[in-house]
Write a protein that holds these residues in place. Structure first.
Motif, PDB file in Angstrom:
ATOM      1  N   LEU A   1       0.834  -1.208   0.000  1.00 37.76           N
ATOM      2  CA  LEU A   1       0.000   0.000   0.000  1.00 37.76           C
ATOM      3  C   LEU A   1       0.867   1.256   0.000  1.00 37.76           C
ATOM      4  N   GLY A   2       2.028   1.172   0.645  1.00 36.44           N
ATOM      5  CA  GLY A   2       2.951   2.312   0.633  1.00 36.44           C
ATOM      6  C   GLY A   2       3.462   2.600  -0.774  1.00 36.44           C
ATOM      7  N   LEU A   3       3.740   1.533  -1.530  1.00 38.90           N
ATOM      8  CA  LEU A   3       4.168   1.697  -2.923  1.00 38.90           C
ATOM      9  C   LEU A   3       3.036   2.299  -3.753  1.00 38.90           C
ATOM     10  N   PHE A   4       1.805   1.856  -3.478  1.00 37.20           N
ATOM     11  CA  PHE A   4       0.645   2.437  -4.151  1.00 37.20           C
ATOM     12  C   PHE A   4       0.572   3.939  -3.895  1.00 37.20           C
TER      13      PHE A   4
ATOM     14  N   PHE B   1      -5.216   2.966 -17.321  1.00 35.84           N
ATOM     15  CA  PHE B   1      -6.009   3.774 -16.394  1.00 35.84           C
ATOM     16  C   PHE B   1      -6.288   3.012 -15.099  1.00 35.84           C
ATOM     17  N   ALA B   2      -6.478   1.699 -15.203  1.00 33.18           N
ATOM     18  CA  ALA B   2      -6.759   0.891 -14.012  1.00 33.18           C
ATOM     19  C   ALA B   2      -5.585   0.903 -13.041  1.00 33.18           C
ATOM     20  N   VAL B   3      -4.384   1.014 -13.574  1.00 27.35           N
ATOM     21  CA  VAL B   3      -3.187   1.059 -12.733  1.00 27.35           C
ATOM     22  C   VAL B   3      -3.215   2.277 -11.812  1.00 27.35           C
ATOM     23  N   ASP B   4      -3.843   3.370 -12.272  1.00 29.18           N
ATOM     24  CA  ASP B   4      -3.999   4.565 -11.437  1.00 29.18           C
ATOM     25  C   ASP B   4      -5.199   4.456 -10.511  1.00 29.18           C
ATOM     26  N   SER B   5      -6.333   4.075 -11.076  1.00 32.88           N
ATOM     27  CA  SER B   5      -7.601   4.188 -10.346  1.00 32.88           C
ATOM     28  C   SER B   5      -7.790   3.135  -9.263  1.00 32.88           C
ATOM     29  N   ILE B   6      -7.384   1.898  -9.517  1.00 34.98           N
ATOM     30  CA  ILE B   6      -7.603   0.844  -8.525  1.00 34.98           C
ATOM     31  C   ILE B   6      -6.819   1.099  -7.233  1.00 34.98           C
ATOM     32  N   PRO B   7      -5.509   1.454  -7.293  1.00 32.41           N
ATOM     33  CA  PRO B   7      -4.822   1.814  -6.049  1.00 32.41           C
ATOM     34  C   PRO B   7      -5.482   2.997  -5.333  1.00 32.41           C
ATOM     35  N   ALA B   8      -6.035   3.925  -6.099  1.00 29.58           N
ATOM     36  CA  ALA B   8      -6.693   5.086  -5.486  1.00 29.58           C
ATOM     37  C   ALA B   8      -7.911   4.656  -4.673  1.00 29.58           C
ATOM     38  N   VAL B   9      -8.681   3.694  -5.175  1.00 29.24           N
ATOM     39  CA  VAL B   9      -9.851   3.207  -4.438  1.00 29.24           C
ATOM     40  C   VAL B   9      -9.427   2.453  -3.182  1.00 29.24           C
ATOM     41  N   PHE B  10      -8.272   1.764  -3.240  1.00 30.55           N
ATOM     42  CA  PHE B  10      -7.770   1.075  -2.048  1.00 30.55           C
ATOM     43  C   PHE B  10      -7.426   2.063  -0.930  1.00 30.55           C
ATOM     44  N   SER B  11      -7.285   3.332  -1.263  1.00 28.36           N
ATOM     45  CA  SER B  11      -6.972   4.332  -0.239  1.00 28.36           C
ATOM     46  C   SER B  11      -8.172   4.631   0.648  1.00 28.36           C
ATOM     47  N   VAL B  12      -9.386   4.326   0.170  1.00 28.64           N
ATOM     48  CA  VAL B  12     -10.589   4.614   0.963  1.00 28.64           C
ATOM     49  C   VAL B  12     -11.267   3.353   1.470  1.00 28.64           C
ATOM     50  N   SER B  13     -10.886   2.188   0.952  1.00 30.60           N
ATOM     51  CA  SER B  13     -11.496   0.941   1.418  1.00 30.60           C
ATOM     52  C   SER B  13     -10.555  -0.233   1.176  1.00 30.60           C
ATOM     53  N   ARG B  14     -10.557  -1.173   2.140  1.00 29.41           N
ATOM     54  CA  ARG B  14      -9.787  -2.408   1.965  1.00 29.41           C
ATOM     55  C   ARG B  14     -10.714  -3.586   1.722  1.00 29.41           C
TER      56      ARG B  14
ATOM     57  N   ILE C   1      -1.248  10.675  -0.316  1.00 33.60           N
ATOM     58  CA  ILE C   1      -0.809  11.112   1.015  1.00 33.60           C
ATOM     59  C   ILE C   1      -1.605  10.393   2.095  1.00 33.60           C
ATOM     60  N   LYS C   2      -2.918  10.285   1.881  1.00 29.76           N
ATOM     61  CA  LYS C   2      -3.790   9.585   2.843  1.00 29.76           C
ATOM     62  C   LYS C   2      -3.306   8.148   3.051  1.00 29.76           C
ATOM     63  N   MET C   3      -2.940   7.499   1.969  1.00 32.80           N
ATOM     64  CA  MET C   3      -2.488   6.119   2.046  1.00 32.80           C
ATOM     65  C   MET C   3      -1.153   6.009   2.793  1.00 32.80           C
TER      66      MET C   3
END
Length: 335
Positions: free
Chosen positions: A140-143, A216-229, A275-277
């Motif tokens: 998640l830190g790499l994300f 695009f998925a490479v950007d967006s999917i890690p972004a969604v992991f920042s708000v939910s696991r 930053i949140k992540m």
């Protein structure tokens, strides 16, 4: 974090419903290859998709077995992140259809199959991502670092610099493997010319859209992991956002020029979730600092989901508003 909070039958029911909604969407947009989607019709369909997504969110709020209220907020935040980042896809779609000379009445066919392929690919990515995070949480830190990088790129990327799609690696690779005709043949992906089966520009455009969505998925999917696991929340928020992408494309295609500065808002959103992540990964950051002799003492900060939701929605709204105002102002100056 459990990989499957819900029973298997719930996942099967969800995918069956998604397939039914996709078929209904195709029917509502008219007969295959014979219908040009108008802006008004696309706006109505966009409203329908948003309504369906909100109903699903309400279902999570009332019936989800674990922390239902929090899960509903996480779904909304993930949906908003994916929806806003998906809007960036629309500008790429416009460029693709223009380059391949695909008429508006055939574009919805390409987008339908493009979205169907995206659902399959993103499901694979999300399940793989959840499995990796469950075993190696430090990923998640790499994300987070990657999201900071991609967010920063939004501020330096030049929109006016359009790439020559004839030199696209996927296009060149496919042309070497399979014969491609330069002429359109209505809504057909493949035709027979002079006794030889050939792909049409419509299929090549679909191929490029599918591979572009992977990027695009490479950007967006890690972004969604920042708000939910939660895998179900991550998956469903992602899928519902892209289900309505086809309607959104036709709704915004006519006014895309007014959203020229939207990318800056998307960049801010990516930097914020990055930053949140990272703030939630303080233990790994402090341990890494200790390895190189640094006493970082980075505090653990969990940004509440309602605040994340408010920031994402506020930035998206303000960037769209400024885009419209600045574009109109520049238009008046050129008159």
């Amino acid at each position: 974090m459990k990989l499957l909070v819900l029973p298997l039958w719930a996942w099967i029911v969800f995918y069956v419903l998604v397939l039914l909604m996709l078929v209904a969407d195709l029917k509502m947009f008219g007969k295959k290859g014979q219908h040009e989607v108008k802006v008004g019709e696309a706006l109505k369909m966009t409203a329908v998709w948003i309504g369906v997504s909100l109903l699903f969110c309400a279902g999570i709020y009332f019936f989800y077995p674990v922390n239902s209220h929090e899960m509903a907020l996480e779904f909304l935040a993930g949906y908003l992140i994916e929806k806003s980042l998906s809007m960036d896809n629309l500008f790429v779609f416009l460029m693709l259809f223009s380059f391949f000379g695909i008429e508006r009445k055939y574009q919805h066919e390409v987008l339908f199959w493009g979205i169907f392929g995206a659902l399959v690919l993103r499901s694979i990515f999300i399940f793989a991502g959840v499995a990796i995070i469950e075993r190696f949480e430090w990923v998640l830190g790499l994300f987070g670092i990657f999201l900071l990088y991609t967010g920063g790129k939004m501020f330096v990327h030049e929109d006016d610099k359009q790439s020559d799609l004839s030199q696209n690696i996927v296009v060149r690779w496919f042309r070497k493997l399979y014969p491609v005709t330069d002429r359109m043949h209505g809504d057909h992906f493949f035709v027979v010319e002079n006794g030889r089966r050939m792909a049409t520009p419509l299929f090549v455009a679909l191929l490029v859209i599918e591979t572009t969505d992977v990027a695009f998925a490479v950007d967006s999917i890690p972004a969604v992991f920042s708000v939910s696991r939660d895998p179900f929340i991550v998956l469903t928020s992602n899928i519902f956002a892209i289900l309505g992408l086809r309607a959104l494309y036709f709704a915004l295609a006519a006014i895309a020029r007014y959203f020229k500065y939207l990318k800056y808002g998307l960049g801010i959103i990516l930097i914020f979730v990055g930053i949140k992540m990272l703030l939630a990964m303080n233990e790994y950051i402090n341990s890494l600092g200790a390895l190189v002799g640094l006493n970082l003492n980075v505090p653990h900060v969990e940004v509440p989901t309602p605040i994340s939701l408010a920031v994402i929605f506020g930035v998206l709204l303000m960037s769209m508003l400024f885009s419209v105002l600045l574009t109109r102002k520049k238009g008046k100056q050129h008159i």
